[in-house]
Enzyme design. Sequence first.
Site, PDB file in Angstrom:
ATOM      1  N   VAL A  91      -4.430   1.997  10.195  1.00 11.09           N
ATOM      2  CA  VAL A  91      -5.885   1.943   9.981  1.00 11.09           C
ATOM      3  C   VAL A  91      -6.186   1.590   8.529  1.00 11.09           C
ATOM      4  CG1 VAL A  91      -6.313   3.613  11.824  1.00 11.09           C
ATOM      5  CG2 VAL A  91      -6.068   4.424   9.478  1.00 11.09           C
ATOM      6  N   GLU A 162       3.828  -2.419   5.026  1.00  9.22           N
ATOM      7  CA  GLU A 162       3.860  -3.820   5.466  1.00  9.22           C
ATOM      8  C   GLU A 162       3.678  -4.742   4.261  1.00  9.22           C
ATOM      9  OE1 GLU A 162       4.706  -5.148   8.431  1.00  9.22           O
ATOM     10  OE2 GLU A 162       4.663  -6.826   7.052  1.00  9.22           O
ATOM     11  N   LYS A 221       5.335   0.190  -2.126  1.00 11.61           N
ATOM     12  CA  LYS A 221       4.294  -0.708  -1.600  1.00 11.61           C
ATOM     13  C   LYS A 221       3.201  -0.943  -2.657  1.00 11.61           C
ATOM     14  CE  LYS A 221       1.540  -3.081   0.756  1.00 11.61           C
ATOM     15  NZ  LYS A 221       1.761  -4.470   1.107  1.00 11.61           N
ATOM     16  N   CYS A 277      -6.408  -6.025  -0.569  1.00 16.41           N
ATOM     17  CA  CYS A 277      -5.430  -5.034  -1.042  1.00 16.41           C
ATOM     18  C   CYS A 277      -5.116  -5.000  -2.531  1.00 16.41           C
ATOM     19  CB  CYS A 277      -4.149  -5.194  -0.251  1.00 16.41           C
ATOM     20  SG  CYS A 277      -4.399  -4.710   1.465  1.00 16.41           S
TER      21      CYS A 277
END
Length: 469
Positions: A91, A162, A221, A277
Amino acid sequence: MKIKNICCIGAGYVGGPTMSVLALKNPNIKVTVVDINQDRINSWNDENLGDLPIYEPGLEEIVNEARGRNLFFSTDVEKAIDEAEMIFISVNTPTKTYGKGKGMAADLKYIELCARQIAKVATTDKIVVEKSTLPVRTAQAIKDILDNTGNGVKFQILSNPEFLAEGTAVQDLLTPDRVLIGGEESEEGTIAMNSLVEIYATWIPKENILTTNVWSSELSKLVANAFLAQRVSSINAISELCEVTGADVGEVSRAIGMDSRIGPKFLKASVGFGGSCFQKDILNLVYIAKTYGLNEVADYWEQVIIMNDYQKRRFADNIVSTLYNTVSGKKITFLGWAFKKDTNDTRESAAIYVADALMNEQAEIIVYDPKVSEKRIYEDLDYLGSRSPEENRRLLKVVKDPYIASEEAHAIAILTEWDEFIEYDWKKIYDSVVKPAFVFDGRKLLDAELMSKIGFDYSSIGISKTQNK
Ligand SMILES: NC(=O)C1=CN([C@@H]2O[C@H](COP(=O)(O)OP(=O)(O)OC[C@H]3O[C@@H](n4cnc5c(N)ncnc54)[C@H](O)[C@@H]3O)[C@@H](O)[C@H]2O)C=CC1
Ligand SMILES: O=C(O)[C@H]1O[C@H](OP(=O)(O)OP(=O)(O)OC[C@H]2O[C@@H](n3ccc(=O)[nH]c3=O)[C@H](O)[C@@H]2O)[C@H](O)[C@@H](O)[C@@H]1O
């Protein structure tokens, strides 16, 4: 442990493509992607593959093969959680817009809701995989919620961030540089990690699947995105220096990128990085550093954002000053609105901020983007809240043909590096615009010599204007 049933909560830019590829490569695993957004799920289930909610080259073919076989999209979140042995949480984790950490910290309310829903529904042991990008130590919070249900169900939390980039998601998923899996340093943790390794190993060489502890994985990440964005801000800082010294930023990038220690990627100067992001994750990193009292660390990374904001502002300011210090009532055509080519995603796109700055100067903006809808563009502007929705619609128009968009323009600005812009009949465009014919290339996309030869007053990020002539 062999996994037979997977659920992914969140059918967005990450959940959709990631699970499509996973399902394609693991026909024996049932993969159900769930979302509370009914429209999104309807689009994922649309017969017409052109209407998938996300545009990614190669995605339609994959969905076409796996959907209905072992890949399903649904809004029945509870059923999917109940049936699954492994649950991916994918999410959104936007920047907080309220309260403590407003404008910096990641808003984890959607993550917490997922954890609570899993806790409520689960009757059998589950492996919960963090796919969303999360602040380091979030797994602890998820674990606290899950371990306190009192119903005896056991949970293992893995971090599996990811790294796909939009526009190349399918290729990135099919042949990733690496897959990162973080897990608890215990026997149960190792078993859980191995079961996820096995799923990826059906198509990714084992040596490219990295296992670490949970905190390293969560932090890596954020750090990967921070390093990538830092390279863009670094070259963008140099682009301004190039413009005043006569150096060409493309040549500088090439020269430094041939040093194998620096490498050639992510050295393209631009109007500024966008996307959902980079900014969010760096702000998150800055916030975490501040929380631990590491102020110098926080300041260091914050500079990447400061430089990026400056680059967007500088681009808009340059348009105004070149157009004789006023753009009021002037028509400025934007080629591109997406934050990069080959995607219909516009989140944090530089185009939004450049348009906003020019609209503050009463410019009339005409936008053409091959993939972004008019609805999306107005939503982006309305979200900023700089002026009323009516005023946004009065000052900015969206046109479906680039040649019509350019007619009578006082200036053309290139905001996205769509390939098709290179192929346009620029002579035809030149003939239809107001003279002098200004082009501001925010992507260093067009051939400077050719543009000047046609007659354009062409300026590009990172090249001094006198050099073009
Ligand atoms: N967009 C990208 O390219 C990448 C994003 N990420 C990270 O992946 C995460 C997801 O990003 P996107 O896919 O871009 O977000 P997105 O906004 O496209 O998708 C998230 C989806 O989750 C759904 N959702 C939210 N709460 C839910 C709930 N309780 N139950 C069911 N569905 C729920 C939303 O309706 C939405 O459709 C973020 O943490 C992001 O930082 C990581 C790598 C790449
Ligand atoms: O966490 C994420 O969301 C993802 O963020 C980025 O992927 P994405 O934002 O989709 O796209 P990028 O190719 O990284 O581009 C980001 C922005 O930087 C700009 N950019 C990129 C590279 C460059 O050399 N110059 C430059 O201006 C792009 O135009 C774009 O606006 C990362 O590349 C992914 O690894 C990561 O998974």
